[in-house]
Structures are given as C-alpha cells and as structure tokens.
Design an enzyme around this catalytic site. Structure first.
Site, PDB file in Angstrom:
ATOM      1  N   ILE A  14      46.837  57.684  18.458  1.00 31.02           N
ATOM      2  CA  ILE A  14      47.762  58.466  17.473  1.00 31.02           C
ATOM      3  C   ILE A  14      46.850  59.659  17.102  1.00 31.02           C
ATOM      4  O   ILE A  14      45.544  59.412  16.780  1.00 31.02           O
ATOM      5  CB  ILE A  14      47.957  57.909  16.171  1.00 31.02           C
ATOM      6  CG1 ILE A  14      48.995  56.453  16.620  1.00 31.02           C
ATOM      7  CG2 ILE A  14      48.597  58.620  15.079  1.00 31.02           C
ATOM      8  CD1 ILE A  14      50.170  56.504  17.181  1.00 31.02           C
ATOM      9  N   ASN A 184      37.550  68.665  33.843  1.00 33.90           N
ATOM     10  CA  ASN A 184      37.369  70.113  33.459  1.00 33.90           C
ATOM     11  C   ASN A 184      35.774  70.585  33.529  1.00 33.90           C
ATOM     12  O   ASN A 184      35.175  69.676  34.149  1.00 33.90           O
ATOM     13  CB  ASN A 184      37.938  70.372  32.203  1.00 33.90           C
ATOM     14  CG  ASN A 184      37.177  69.570  31.103  1.00 33.90           C
ATOM     15  OD1 ASN A 184      36.137  69.159  31.344  1.00 33.90           O
ATOM     16  ND2 ASN A 184      37.925  69.407  29.987  1.00 33.90           N
ATOM     17  N   THR A 220      39.359  71.929  36.690  1.00 31.08           N
ATOM     18  CA  THR A 220      40.285  72.888  35.932  1.00 31.08           C
ATOM     19  C   THR A 220      39.151  73.497  34.856  1.00 31.08           C
ATOM     20  O   THR A 220      38.361  73.212  34.394  1.00 31.08           O
ATOM     21  CB  THR A 220      41.266  72.152  34.857  1.00 31.08           C
ATOM     22  OG1 THR A 220      40.495  71.123  34.165  1.00 31.08           O
ATOM     23  CG2 THR A 220      42.172  71.337  35.793  1.00 31.08           C
ATOM     24  N   THR A 250      44.986  71.693  22.965  1.00 26.14           N
ATOM     25  CA  THR A 250      44.707  70.158  22.907  1.00 26.14           C
ATOM     26  C   THR A 250      46.013  69.604  23.872  1.00 26.14           C
ATOM     27  O   THR A 250      47.081  70.099  23.791  1.00 26.14           O
ATOM     28  CB  THR A 250      44.996  69.495  21.502  1.00 26.14           C
ATOM     29  OG1 THR A 250      44.371  70.388  20.611  1.00 26.14           O
ATOM     30  CG2 THR A 250      44.833  67.958  21.277  1.00 26.14           C
ATOM     31  N   ASP A 254      46.013  67.199  30.140  1.00 26.96           N
ATOM     32  CA  ASP A 254      46.894  66.264  30.233  1.00 26.96           C
ATOM     33  C   ASP A 254      48.266  66.709  30.703  1.00 26.96           C
ATOM     34  O   ASP A 254      48.823  66.038  31.612  1.00 26.96           O
ATOM     35  CB  ASP A 254      47.194  65.221  28.820  1.00 26.96           C
ATOM     36  CG  ASP A 254      45.909  64.589  28.477  1.00 26.96           C
ATOM     37  OD1 ASP A 254      45.010  64.259  29.411  1.00 26.96           O
ATOM     38  OD2 ASP A 254      45.615  64.622  27.285  1.00 26.96           O
ATOM     39  N   ASN A 280      48.916  74.236  36.964  1.00 23.78           N
ATOM     40  CA  ASN A 280      48.358  75.458  35.900  1.00 23.78           C
ATOM     41  C   ASN A 280      49.223  76.029  35.417  1.00 23.78           C
ATOM     42  O   ASN A 280      48.929  76.368  33.974  1.00 23.78           O
ATOM     43  CB  ASN A 280      47.693  76.646  37.225  1.00 23.78           C
ATOM     44  CG  ASN A 280      46.246  76.146  37.610  1.00 23.78           C
ATOM     45  OD1 ASN A 280      45.739  75.134  37.298  1.00 23.78           O
ATOM     46  ND2 ASN A 280      45.924  76.728  38.721  1.00 23.78           N
ATOM     47  N   ARG A 289      52.116  76.393  22.441  1.00 18.00           N
ATOM     48  CA  ARG A 289      52.933  75.639  21.526  1.00 18.00           C
ATOM     49  C   ARG A 289      51.794  74.488  20.708  1.00 18.00           C
ATOM     50  O   ARG A 289      51.089  74.142  21.396  1.00 18.00           O
ATOM     51  CB  ARG A 289      54.065  74.705  21.828  1.00 18.00           C
ATOM     52  CG  ARG A 289      55.099  75.694  22.388  1.00 18.00           C
ATOM     53  CD  ARG A 289      56.579  74.868  22.951  1.00 18.00           C
ATOM     54  NE  ARG A 289      55.928  74.187  24.293  1.00 18.00           N
ATOM     55  CZ  ARG A 289      56.203  74.758  25.418  1.00 18.00           C
ATOM     56  NH1 ARG A 289      56.340  76.086  25.340  1.00 18.00           N
ATOM     57  NH2 ARG A 289      55.708  74.200  26.406  1.00 18.00           N
TER      58      ARG A 289
END
Length: 307
Positions: A14, A184, A220, A250, A254, A280, A289
């Site tokens: 969460i 990454n 990445t 954030t 993923d 990508n 967003r």
C-alpha cells in the site's frame, strides 16, 4: 489456462505518498502539498501494468490480514487480474511503502515488507502449474531471493527478473537463470559495485553483468531511455524514449516491466528491441500522471506507438 499468459510472482504494497516541492534533506521537516493512498508494490504494479494493456495475468503474492489486504485483492479483481494465488497471511500486516515525490518528479521510497516476507518457495511450488505453462514469468526482489530463484527454475517460457531492490551480494542464479535481467542505473550500480551515472557507465555495467552470466540485460535510464545487450549481441544498443513533462516518476520502472512482459507474451512477431522501445514509451507516458497503478495506460497507448 488462457493463451499468452503472464505470471507475476512478487510483492503487494500500500503506497502512502506525500507530494512536496522538493525532497527533504536528512533531519529536515518540510511542508507537503498533497497526500494519497494507493495500491502498489513492484509485483502488483508490474502485474497491473500488463493487465491494463489487456494481458492475461496471474499474480502469486501475499497480503496481510488487515483491511488493506482485503482491499488489495478487490482491486486486483476489478482490474481482471487472476488472484487465485494471492493469499491472506494471518497475524501480519500488508506491506507498505512510504513515498515522497518532489515537483520535479524525483522520489524517495521506504518499504516495510509485512506479509511479503512470508511469501516462500512452497507458495511458488503451489503455483507450479501456472508458472510452467506461462508465456512470460516476472519476479523481483521485494520478496526473498529464494522465491525468485525457485520461480525462475520452474519457468519454461520467457522469464524477466527485475533486480529491485538491488543486492550487493546474491546467488549467481539470479544472473544466470532469467531470460532477461532488468535493472535501472542505481540498481545496476549496486550489482556491479560501481557508479552508473551515464550511458557510458551503463555500457560498462552491461559488460560486467554479461560476464556474471546474464543472458540478456536491459538497463533503464529514465529520460535517457534504455540499453539492451545479450550474450549473442554483447554490444549495447541504446534505445531512446520520448521526452515528456515528468510529474511523478513513481512506478515508471514497473510500467516498463509490465508492458515488456505484455509485449513479449502477446506480440511474438516483435523483436525484443521493438518491445523495449514500446515499453520505454509506456513508462514515459506513465510519469505524466500522478500515482503508480492509476498512472498506467490502457491498450489505447499501443495505438500511439508507431515505430
């Protein structure tokens, strides 16, 4: 079992996210601008990213016996994720992530594993049938390395290990078993014990990771895109991404992993390079967003990927 299936073995969290003008320094208290609670965790995020694109996804995970665990499973069901192998752990809390996000999109994350630390090799064994039949299997390191190794050993299709959080010392099977080892730049730094700040550093990191036995490596690099290389094509290929106005980074990694899994499972005519190029694009779109799973696009995004 549905065709082109994707099995994700991993974590549920969460996310408690605070938005602020800048990230606080050590020992500093600053005013934030907004607070949000959302469903996250690398495993859950990657599974949802693939599902939102239209993937047939199955999630193997554990949640706590608290209200958050119930809500998390309901969220998965609402997104058409097969949650048969998501178990409630008695007397445990659901994992949480405390996240600070600056106006630049930069973030800081602290995770508390909770029920995730109880996901074990027997849980993976219980899902043997779906793992061995899956087109693509995805795992990460927010759950124990032993869970990842067991999952990778059972996989007969394409396997993706997202080496996050990174480990400075680990079982060599984490390098040699996965079809694709993806990290990454900061995670790559930990795995090779050398800083990775630029594309040249990342090229060096790929060479080291291939020498450790990796089959295919993807690093990445955020706004710089990704680097791709393999045992058969060891010279790294730079795959740039589109320039966007980053609001919240954030979950971008993923979004990349989940969309890569979807593309490998469902677009078998695509080269891996093309899959990375589109992943990508999906990841870049997600940072425009706020949030993690809520920021991931649906299948309409694929219509904009005209490469």
């Amino acid at each position: 079992m549905e065709a082109n299936s994707i099995v994700v073995v991993g974590s549920c969290m969460i996310d408690f996210t605070s938005y602020c003008d800048r990230l606080p320094k050590e020992g500093e208290t600053i005013h934030g601008t907004e607070f949000k609670t959302a469903f996250g965790g690398k495993g859950g995020n990657q599974c949802v990213a693939a599902a939102k694109l239209g993937g047939n996804t199955i999630f193997v995970a554990k949640v706590g016996s608290d209200s958050w665990g119930v809500q998390y499973v309901e969220n998965l069901k609402s997104l058409k994720v097969n949650s048969k192998f998501v178990q409630v752990t008695p007397d445990s809390t659901t994992g949480i992530a405390q996240i600070n996000v600056a106006s630049s999109g930069a973030n800081q994350i602290v995770i508390i594993a909770g029920a995730n630390k109880f996901l074990n090799e027997q849980d993976v064994e219980n899902a043997r049938d779906v793992i061995t039949k899956a087109d693509v299997v995805v795992c990460q390191l927010e759950t124990s390395p032993e869970v990842a190794v067991k999952t990778l050993e059972l996989c007969k299709g394409t396997s993706i290990l997202n080496g996050a959080p990174a480990l400075s010392a680990c079982d060599s099977k984490l390098f040699t078993l996965p079809t694709i080892f993806c990290v990454n730049e900061s995670e790559a730094s930990v795995f090779i014990n050398n800083p990775v700040h630029c594309l040249k550093d990342a090229e060096n990191a790929i060479a080291i990771l291939l020498s450790k036995g990796c089959n295919t490596v993807i690093i990445t690099m955020g706004s710089e895109g990704s680097l791709l290389a393999s045992k058969s094509s060891p010279v790294p290929k730079h795959i740039p991404t589109k320039s966007v106005n980053c609001i919240d980074s954030t979950g971008a990694g993923d979004a990349f992993i989940g969309s890569l899994a979807y593309l490998i499972a469902n677009k078998k005519e695509y080269s891996l390079e093309k899959c990375v190029q589109i992943a990508n694009y999906v990841a870049a779109d997600s940072v425009t967003r706020i949030g993690t799973q809520a920021s991931f696009p649906g299948p309409e995004i694929l219509g904009h990927c005209t490469f």
